[in-house]
Enzyme design. Structure first.
Site, PDB file in Angstrom:
ATOM      1  N   GLY A 252      33.994  13.576 -53.566  1.00 55.85           N
ATOM      2  CA  GLY A 252      35.232  12.820 -53.533  1.00 55.85           C
ATOM      3  C   GLY A 252      36.421  13.455 -54.221  1.00 55.85           C
ATOM      4  N   PRO A 295      30.365  17.799 -53.717  1.00 56.82           N
ATOM      5  CA  PRO A 295      31.709  18.015 -53.180  1.00 56.82           C
ATOM      6  C   PRO A 295      31.633  18.501 -51.733  1.00 56.82           C
ATOM      7  CG  PRO A 295      31.084  19.856 -54.586  1.00 56.82           C
ATOM      8  CD  PRO A 295      29.970  18.846 -54.671  1.00 56.82           C
ATOM      9  N   GLY A 296      32.450  17.920 -50.876  1.00 57.20           N
ATOM     10  CA  GLY A 296      32.514  18.373 -49.485  1.00 57.20           C
ATOM     11  C   GLY A 296      33.898  18.911 -49.197  1.00 57.20           C
ATOM     12  N   ARG A 297      34.840  17.986 -49.082  1.00 53.84           N
ATOM     13  CA  ARG A 297      36.232  18.327 -48.790  1.00 53.84           C
ATOM     14  C   ARG A 297      36.757  19.443 -49.692  1.00 53.84           C
ATOM     15  NH1 ARG A 297      39.816  14.694 -46.757  1.00 53.84           N
ATOM     16  NH2 ARG A 297      38.427  13.002 -47.359  1.00 53.84           N
ATOM     17  N   TYR A 338      43.665   8.118 -39.226  1.00 60.67           N
ATOM     18  CA  TYR A 338      44.230   7.459 -40.391  1.00 60.67           C
ATOM     19  C   TYR A 338      45.478   8.124 -40.942  1.00 60.67           C
ATOM     20  CZ  TYR A 338      40.079  10.176 -41.910  1.00 60.67           C
ATOM     21  OH  TYR A 338      39.087  11.115 -42.037  1.00 60.67           O
ATOM     22  N   CYS A 365      45.658  13.202 -23.057  1.00 59.73           N
ATOM     23  CA  CYS A 365      46.274  12.091 -22.351  1.00 59.73           C
ATOM     24  C   CYS A 365      46.138  10.845 -23.202  1.00 59.73           C
ATOM     25  CB  CYS A 365      45.592  11.906 -21.008  1.00 59.73           C
ATOM     26  SG  CYS A 365      45.611  13.442 -20.080  1.00 59.73           S
ATOM     27  N   GLU A 366      46.929  10.794 -24.249  1.00 61.01           N
ATOM     28  CA  GLU A 366      46.803   9.744 -25.264  1.00 61.01           C
ATOM     29  C   GLU A 366      48.053   9.857 -26.134  1.00 61.01           C
ATOM     30  OE1 GLU A 366      44.319   6.847 -26.872  1.00 61.01           O
ATOM     31  OE2 GLU A 366      43.440   8.304 -25.508  1.00 61.01           O
TER      32      GLU A 366
END
Ligand SMILES: *Cc1c(COP(=O)(O)O)cnc(C)c1O
Length: 435
Positions: A252, A295-297, A338, A365-366
């Site tokens: 985190g 830890p990842g991010r 997000y 297409c969005e």
């Protein structure tokens, strides 16, 4: 470091081009095509080493850095994590399988997830995964049955929800009771689960786990979580006589996506958490736990960028100017999901001032297929190379084939050398499973 470039591995060369790990991004785009994920190997290794050192220096009973694979998962990354002497956290059979494909030491793996399948639990036991982090009592019962059938004992942690809401910065305790993850501490469920685990055959309770959130900049929520968990371990000792000696505090730690983000050096978190934990342990006459962090991010985000080629630039007077790129939400869904903040740079004009405001739109297409809105950039023209920075985490791992777009390649750079570590998908790959 040029602070607008947010990551240490990025610079601008004499040609005015953005570089990563000593490689000219415009040349990388020319050689490998776009869209392209690029990751700087030295940044990943440095982050892992900093974390590892902070544990080795600060915890009297040692610990482990277990890289959270879900941030970004491919074989070469597991090799790097393994070479740095770290463990890994896996959350699916797919991540576990990928780790085993490169000979990752299974005993250094932590298997998470709030709804692991029976097949995944079997797979984890067959491979000898170090710890299965049990999320709930249903899983505990299922695991017990499977491990007994297989004649094994599963070494487990229990995932505890300690009632800390890291995002409000106010420790709103009830906030986190409403979580799909883990067993609630506040209402006594956690203590009941510990008792149940201790009397359940086929499992051996080794310690506890918690993970309080992501992209956290303050040390206080981590300290608060560590103290809360140690208090609970003391309660377990007092009520059952069992002293648990291992504590996994999850991941985190925040990273710099834009100039407004100011994360602490990773070692700082650990030093502060360790100080608090050692003090509390002495006061409670508890051993300082063997400490695992995940830890990842913060291991991979700053190491990565994504390169795109600019197509149309469309000005709608009085409204906004769209810059269309040859990728978008399939390779980076985080803005669509997000409104994640990013910094972008026109890689072939990186020395010029970012004095225009654009909305970067993907090719899907969005209408919500955007990478960033109203963001400063150098003047954009058809054919420019656009770099979106700090995309090493939760981009490739969250990518999709929406609009039947093949996933881009990942190129790893190190000291001016580049190599492909994940090939770009082909149209044939997209049709591989169609019957
Ligand atoms: C997501 C997750 C992590 C990693 O979180 P980051 O914010 O990427 O550091 C670690 N542990 C668990 C259990 C997770 O779910």
């Amino acid at each position: 470091m040029n602070s607008t470039l947010v990551s240490e591995c990025l610079q601008v060369n004499a040609a005015g081009h953005l570089t990563i790990g000593g490689c000219d991004t415009v040349e990388l785009a020319r050689k490998y095509g776009t869209p392209l994920y690029v990751m700087d190997e030295s940044s990943i290794r440095t982050a892992l080493r900093d974390y590892k050192r902070s544990i080795d220096e600060n915890y009297e009973n040692g610990g482990m850095v277990a890289y959270a694979s879900k941030a970004c998962c491919f074989q070469e990354l597991y090799r790097i994590v393994m070479q740095e002497g770290c463990g890994a956290d896996v959350v699916s059979g797919g991540e576990l399988y990928t780790a085993m494909r490169v000979g990752f030491p299974a005993e250094r793996l932590y298997f998470h997830g709030n709804n692991k399948s029976e097949a995944e639990l079997r797979m984890a036991l067959e491979y000898g995964v170090g710890r299965i982090v049990v999320d709930n009592l249903t899983e505990l019962a299922q695991l017990s049955k499977i491990s007994q059938e297989m004649g094994k004992t599963a070494a487990i942690f229990l995932r505890i929800t300690p009632g800390i809401d890291a995002h409000t910065h106010s420790f709103v305790r009830t906030g986190q009771i409403d979580s799909k993850f883990g067993i609630t501490l506040e209402n006594g469920d956690a203590m009941k689960a510990v008792r149940r685990a201790l009397e359940t055959p086929g499992v051996e309770l080794k310690g506890l786990h918690c993970h309080i959130g992501s992209q956290i900049f303050d040390e206080e929520p981590f300290i608060h979580a560590a103290e809360t968990m140690l208090n609970f371990m003391t309660q377990i000792r007092d009520e059952t006589g069992i002293v648990l000696t291992q504590l996994n505090l999850g991941g985190g730690f925040g990273i710099r996506y834009t100039e407004d983000d100011h994360p602490k050096a990773y070692g700082e978190y650990m030093k502060l958490v360790s100080g608090a934990l050692h003090k509390r342990a002495k006061a409670l006459h508890m051993p300082v736990p063997y400490l695992i962090i995940e830890p990842g991010r913060s291991v991979v985000a700053s190491a990565g960028i994504t390169l795109y080629t600019v197509g149309a630039v469309k000005d709608i007077p009085g409204i906004r100017t769209y810059v269309s790129i040859d990728g978008g939400m399939p390779d980076n869904p985080r803005y669509a999901l997000y409104q994640a903040a990013y910094t972008a740079v026109v890689a072939n004009k990186a020395a010029q001032p970012a004095d225009r405001i654009y909305t970067i739109s993907g090719r899907c297409c969005e209408s919500g297929d955007l990478i960033q809105e109203h963001t400063p950039l150098q003047e954009c023209e058809h054919g420019d190379i656009l770099a979106v920075l700090a995309t090493g985490a939760y981009n490739y791992s969250m990518s999709s084939n929406y609009n039947r777009l093949p996933r881009p390649a990942i190129v790893m750079v190190r000291d001016g050398q580049a190599r492909i570590v994940v090939k770009a998908e082909t149209y044939e790959d997209l049709n591989r499973n169609d019957l």
